[in-house]
Design a protein around this motif. Structure first.
Motif, PDB file in Angstrom:
ATOM      1  N   LEU A  41      24.150 -15.216  17.869  1.00  0.00           N
ATOM      2  CA  LEU A  41      23.191 -15.763  18.830  1.00  0.00           C
ATOM      3  C   LEU A  41      22.146 -16.632  18.144  1.00  0.00           C
ATOM      4  O   LEU A  41      21.723 -17.654  18.687  1.00  0.00           O
ATOM      5  N   LEU A  42      21.734 -16.257  16.963  1.00  0.00           N
ATOM      6  CA  LEU A  42      20.770 -17.034  16.193  1.00  0.00           C
ATOM      7  C   LEU A  42      21.326 -18.423  15.914  1.00  0.00           C
ATOM      8  O   LEU A  42      20.648 -19.436  16.107  1.00  0.00           O
ATOM      9  N   SER A  43      22.572 -18.480  15.499  1.00  0.00           N
ATOM     10  CA  SER A  43      23.230 -19.763  15.228  1.00  0.00           C
ATOM     11  C   SER A  43      23.392 -20.588  16.502  1.00  0.00           C
ATOM     12  O   SER A  43      23.112 -21.791  16.518  1.00  0.00           O
ATOM     13  N   MET A  44      23.831 -19.932  17.565  1.00  0.00           N
ATOM     14  CA  MET A  44      24.018 -20.629  18.842  1.00  0.00           C
ATOM     15  C   MET A  44      22.694 -21.159  19.397  1.00  0.00           C
ATOM     16  O   MET A  44      22.622 -22.282  19.896  1.00  0.00           O
ATOM     17  N   SER A  45      21.651 -20.339  19.302  1.00  0.00           N
ATOM     18  CA  SER A  45      20.354 -20.750  19.850  1.00  0.00           C
ATOM     19  C   SER A  45      19.750 -21.880  19.022  1.00  0.00           C
ATOM     20  O   SER A  45      19.095 -22.777  19.570  1.00  0.00           O
ATOM     21  N   GLU A  46      19.993 -21.870  17.728  1.00  0.00           N
ATOM     22  CA  GLU A  46      19.524 -22.973  16.882  1.00  0.00           C
ATOM     23  C   GLU A  46      20.208 -24.267  17.288  1.00  0.00           C
ATOM     24  O   GLU A  46      19.561 -25.300  17.447  1.00  0.00           O
ATOM     25  N   ASP A  47      21.516 -24.204  17.484  1.00  0.00           N
ATOM     26  CA  ASP A  47      22.286 -25.377  17.903  1.00  0.00           C
ATOM     27  C   ASP A  47      21.828 -25.906  19.261  1.00  0.00           C
ATOM     28  O   ASP A  47      21.821 -27.113  19.488  1.00  0.00           O
ATOM     29  N   LEU A  56      13.487 -14.447  19.253  1.00  0.00           N
ATOM     30  CA  LEU A  56      13.799 -13.077  19.640  1.00  0.00           C
ATOM     31  C   LEU A  56      14.837 -12.468  18.693  1.00  0.00           C
ATOM     32  O   LEU A  56      14.661 -11.362  18.175  1.00  0.00           O
ATOM     33  N   MET A  57      15.915 -13.205  18.439  1.00  0.00           N
ATOM     34  CA  MET A  57      16.974 -12.697  17.571  1.00  0.00           C
ATOM     35  C   MET A  57      16.475 -12.529  16.147  1.00  0.00           C
ATOM     36  O   MET A  57      16.782 -11.536  15.477  1.00  0.00           O
ATOM     37  N   SER A  58      15.699 -13.477  15.671  1.00  0.00           N
ATOM     38  CA  SER A  58      15.156 -13.396  14.318  1.00  0.00           C
ATOM     39  C   SER A  58      14.283 -12.148  14.156  1.00  0.00           C
ATOM     40  O   SER A  58      14.404 -11.415  13.169  1.00  0.00           O
ATOM     41  N   ASP A  59      13.432 -11.898  15.135  1.00  0.00           N
ATOM     42  CA  ASP A  59      12.579 -10.706  15.086  1.00  0.00           C
ATOM     43  C   ASP A  59      13.416  -9.427  15.109  1.00  0.00           C
ATOM     44  O   ASP A  59      13.152  -8.486  14.356  1.00  0.00           O
ATOM     45  N   TYR A  60      14.428  -9.389  15.982  1.00  0.00           N
ATOM     46  CA  TYR A  60      15.277  -8.200  16.083  1.00  0.00           C
ATOM     47  C   TYR A  60      16.011  -7.941  14.761  1.00  0.00           C
ATOM     48  O   TYR A  60      16.078  -6.807  14.288  1.00  0.00           O
ATOM     49  N   ILE A  61      16.577  -8.994  14.189  1.00  0.00           N
ATOM     50  CA  ILE A  61      17.348  -8.841  12.948  1.00  0.00           C
ATOM     51  C   ILE A  61      16.462  -8.299  11.828  1.00  0.00           C
ATOM     52  O   ILE A  61      16.834  -7.347  11.134  1.00  0.00           O
ATOM     53  N   ARG A  62      15.285  -8.890  11.658  1.00  0.00           N
ATOM     54  CA  ARG A  62      14.374  -8.451  10.598  1.00  0.00           C
ATOM     55  C   ARG A  62      14.026  -6.966  10.769  1.00  0.00           C
ATOM     56  O   ARG A  62      14.109  -6.174   9.830  1.00  0.00           O
ATOM     57  N   GLU A  63      13.683  -6.583  11.978  1.00  0.00           N
ATOM     58  CA  GLU A  63      13.307  -5.210  12.270  1.00  0.00           C
ATOM     59  C   GLU A  63      14.489  -4.245  12.054  1.00  0.00           C
ATOM     60  O   GLU A  63      14.337  -3.160  11.484  1.00  0.00           O
ATOM     61  N   GLN A  64      15.665  -4.645  12.486  1.00  0.00           N
ATOM     62  CA  GLN A  64      16.826  -3.755  12.409  1.00  0.00           C
ATOM     63  C   GLN A  64      17.390  -3.650  11.000  1.00  0.00           C
ATOM     64  O   GLN A  64      17.935  -2.599  10.629  1.00  0.00           O
ATOM     65  N   GLU A  65      17.248  -4.701  10.212  1.00  0.00           N
ATOM     66  CA  GLU A  65      17.674  -4.588   8.813  1.00  0.00           C
ATOM     67  C   GLU A  65      16.854  -3.516   8.100  1.00  0.00           C
ATOM     68  O   GLU A  65      17.395  -2.749   7.297  1.00  0.00           O
ATOM     69  N   LYS A  66      15.568  -3.447   8.409  1.00  0.00           N
ATOM     70  CA  LYS A  66      14.724  -2.402   7.823  1.00  0.00           C
ATOM     71  C   LYS A  66      15.163  -1.021   8.316  1.00  0.00           C
ATOM     72  O   LYS A  66      15.231  -0.065   7.536  1.00  0.00           O
ATOM     73  N   ALA A  67      15.496  -0.909   9.594  1.00  0.00           N
ATOM     74  CA  ALA A  67      15.965   0.369  10.138  1.00  0.00           C
ATOM     75  C   ALA A  67      17.267   0.795   9.464  1.00  0.00           C
ATOM     76  O   ALA A  67      17.452   1.980   9.150  1.00  0.00           O
ATOM     77  N   VAL A  68      18.164  -0.153   9.209  1.00  0.00           N
ATOM     78  CA  VAL A  68      19.423   0.158   8.519  1.00  0.00           C
ATOM     79  C   VAL A  68      19.127   0.715   7.131  1.00  0.00           C
ATOM     80  O   VAL A  68      19.723   1.713   6.710  1.00  0.00           O
ATOM     81  N   TRP A  69      18.210   0.098   6.435  1.00  0.00           N
ATOM     82  CA  TRP A  69      17.825   0.583   5.110  1.00  0.00           C
ATOM     83  C   TRP A  69      17.316   2.023   5.204  1.00  0.00           C
ATOM     84  O   TRP A  69      17.706   2.886   4.415  1.00  0.00           O
ATOM     85  N   MET A  70      16.466   2.296   6.196  1.00  0.00           N
ATOM     86  CA  MET A  70      15.878   3.624   6.319  1.00  0.00           C
ATOM     87  C   MET A  70      16.904   4.692   6.707  1.00  0.00           C
ATOM     88  O   MET A  70      16.936   5.769   6.120  1.00  0.00           O
ATOM     89  N   TYR A  71      17.748   4.375   7.692  1.00  0.00           N
ATOM     90  CA  TYR A  71      18.782   5.340   8.081  1.00  0.00           C
ATOM     91  C   TYR A  71      19.789   5.547   6.945  1.00  0.00           C
ATOM     92  O   TYR A  71      20.279   6.655   6.737  1.00  0.00           O
ATOM     93  N   SER A  72      20.088   4.492   6.215  1.00  0.00           N
ATOM     94  CA  SER A  72      20.999   4.608   5.071  1.00  0.00           C
ATOM     95  C   SER A  72      20.378   5.500   3.992  1.00  0.00           C
ATOM     96  O   SER A  72      21.074   6.306   3.363  1.00  0.00           O
ATOM     97  N   ALA A  73      19.073   5.361   3.781  1.00  0.00           N
ATOM     98  CA  ALA A  73      18.379   6.200   2.796  1.00  0.00           C
ATOM     99  C   ALA A  73      18.450   7.670   3.211  1.00  0.00           C
ATOM    100  O   ALA A  73      18.600   8.551   2.362  1.00  0.00           O
ATOM    101  N   PHE A  74      18.376   7.932   4.504  1.00  0.00           N
ATOM    102  CA  PHE A  74      18.495   9.302   5.004  1.00  0.00           C
ATOM    103  C   PHE A  74      19.843   9.888   4.604  1.00  0.00           C
ATOM    104  O   PHE A  74      19.939  11.069   4.259  1.00  0.00           O
ATOM    105  N   LEU A  75      20.881   9.059   4.651  1.00  0.00           N
ATOM    106  CA  LEU A  75      22.223   9.516   4.282  1.00  0.00           C
ATOM    107  C   LEU A  75      22.504   9.408   2.790  1.00  0.00           C
ATOM    108  O   LEU A  75      23.620   9.656   2.347  1.00  0.00           O
ATOM    109  N   ASN A  76      21.501   9.005   2.018  1.00  0.00           N
ATOM    110  CA  ASN A  76      21.652   8.786   0.564  1.00  0.00           C
ATOM    111  C   ASN A  76      22.687   7.721   0.262  1.00  0.00           C
ATOM    112  O   ASN A  76      23.459   7.838  -0.693  1.00  0.00           O
ATOM    113  N   GLN A  77      22.736   6.676   1.077  1.00  0.00           N
ATOM    114  CA  GLN A  77      23.696   5.586   0.845  1.00  0.00           C
ATOM    115  C   GLN A  77      22.994   4.407   0.203  1.00  0.00           C
ATOM    116  O   GLN A  77      21.907   4.066   0.494  1.00  0.00           O
TER     117      GLN A  77
END
Length: 158
Positions: free
Chosen positions: A122-128, A137-158
């Protein structure tokens, strides 16, 4: 101007964006309901920690569902609202009852992977399309969710 929607975007490109946003809406809706289930059914030694984290996540997903639907409307199209439609197009599948925290967090990470990949499209499509609203909106979501992935991954020791 001919060929432009009310916010000045190309009608054909905004239709493609709205269709992809409806796919995102479907994925978010299944992710939301799965997370509610994890919140309700979690058991075990990490109950208190995960019960709160899952509630925080599903509240955030609920806000995003509304924002995505409103963005579709802003583009001049109609957001899908039926779960039967969501189930038929979502890449995220309904989860079975999950009471194990590690399994639930693993499922959440898989859901984030699908959601983030879709948002990058969607980021690519919306840029085009010159659609700064969807792009931001997509940029904000991605930034926020990448941090969440890091945190949930840390919970699993990944």
């Amino acid at each position: 101007m001919k060929g432009l929607n009310p916010i000045g975007l190309d009608i054909k490109k905004s239709k493609k964006l709205a269709d992809k946003l409806n796919l995102l809406l479907a994925n978010y809706s299944l992710f939301y309901q799965n997370t509610r289930g994890y919140h309700w059914n979690i058991k075990g030694e990490k109950f208190f920690e995960l019960h709160l984290k899952f509630e925080e996540l599903y509240n955030d997903l609920l806000l995003k569902i509304d924002e995505v639907a409103e963005r579709i409307l802003t583009l001049g199209h109609t957001p899908n609202h039926r779960y039967s439609d969501y189930k038929s197009i979502s890449e995220i599948q309904e989860s079975k009852m999950v009471s194990d925290g590690v399994k639930a967090v693993g499922d959440i990470l898989k859901s984030f992977k699908s959601i983030i990949a879709l948002q990058r499209e969607l980021l690519s499509m919306s840029e085009d399309a010159g659609d700064e609203g969807t792009n931001a909106l997509m940029s904000d979501y991605i930034r926020e969710q990448e941090k969440a992935v890091w945190m949930y991954s840390a919970f699993l020791n990944q």
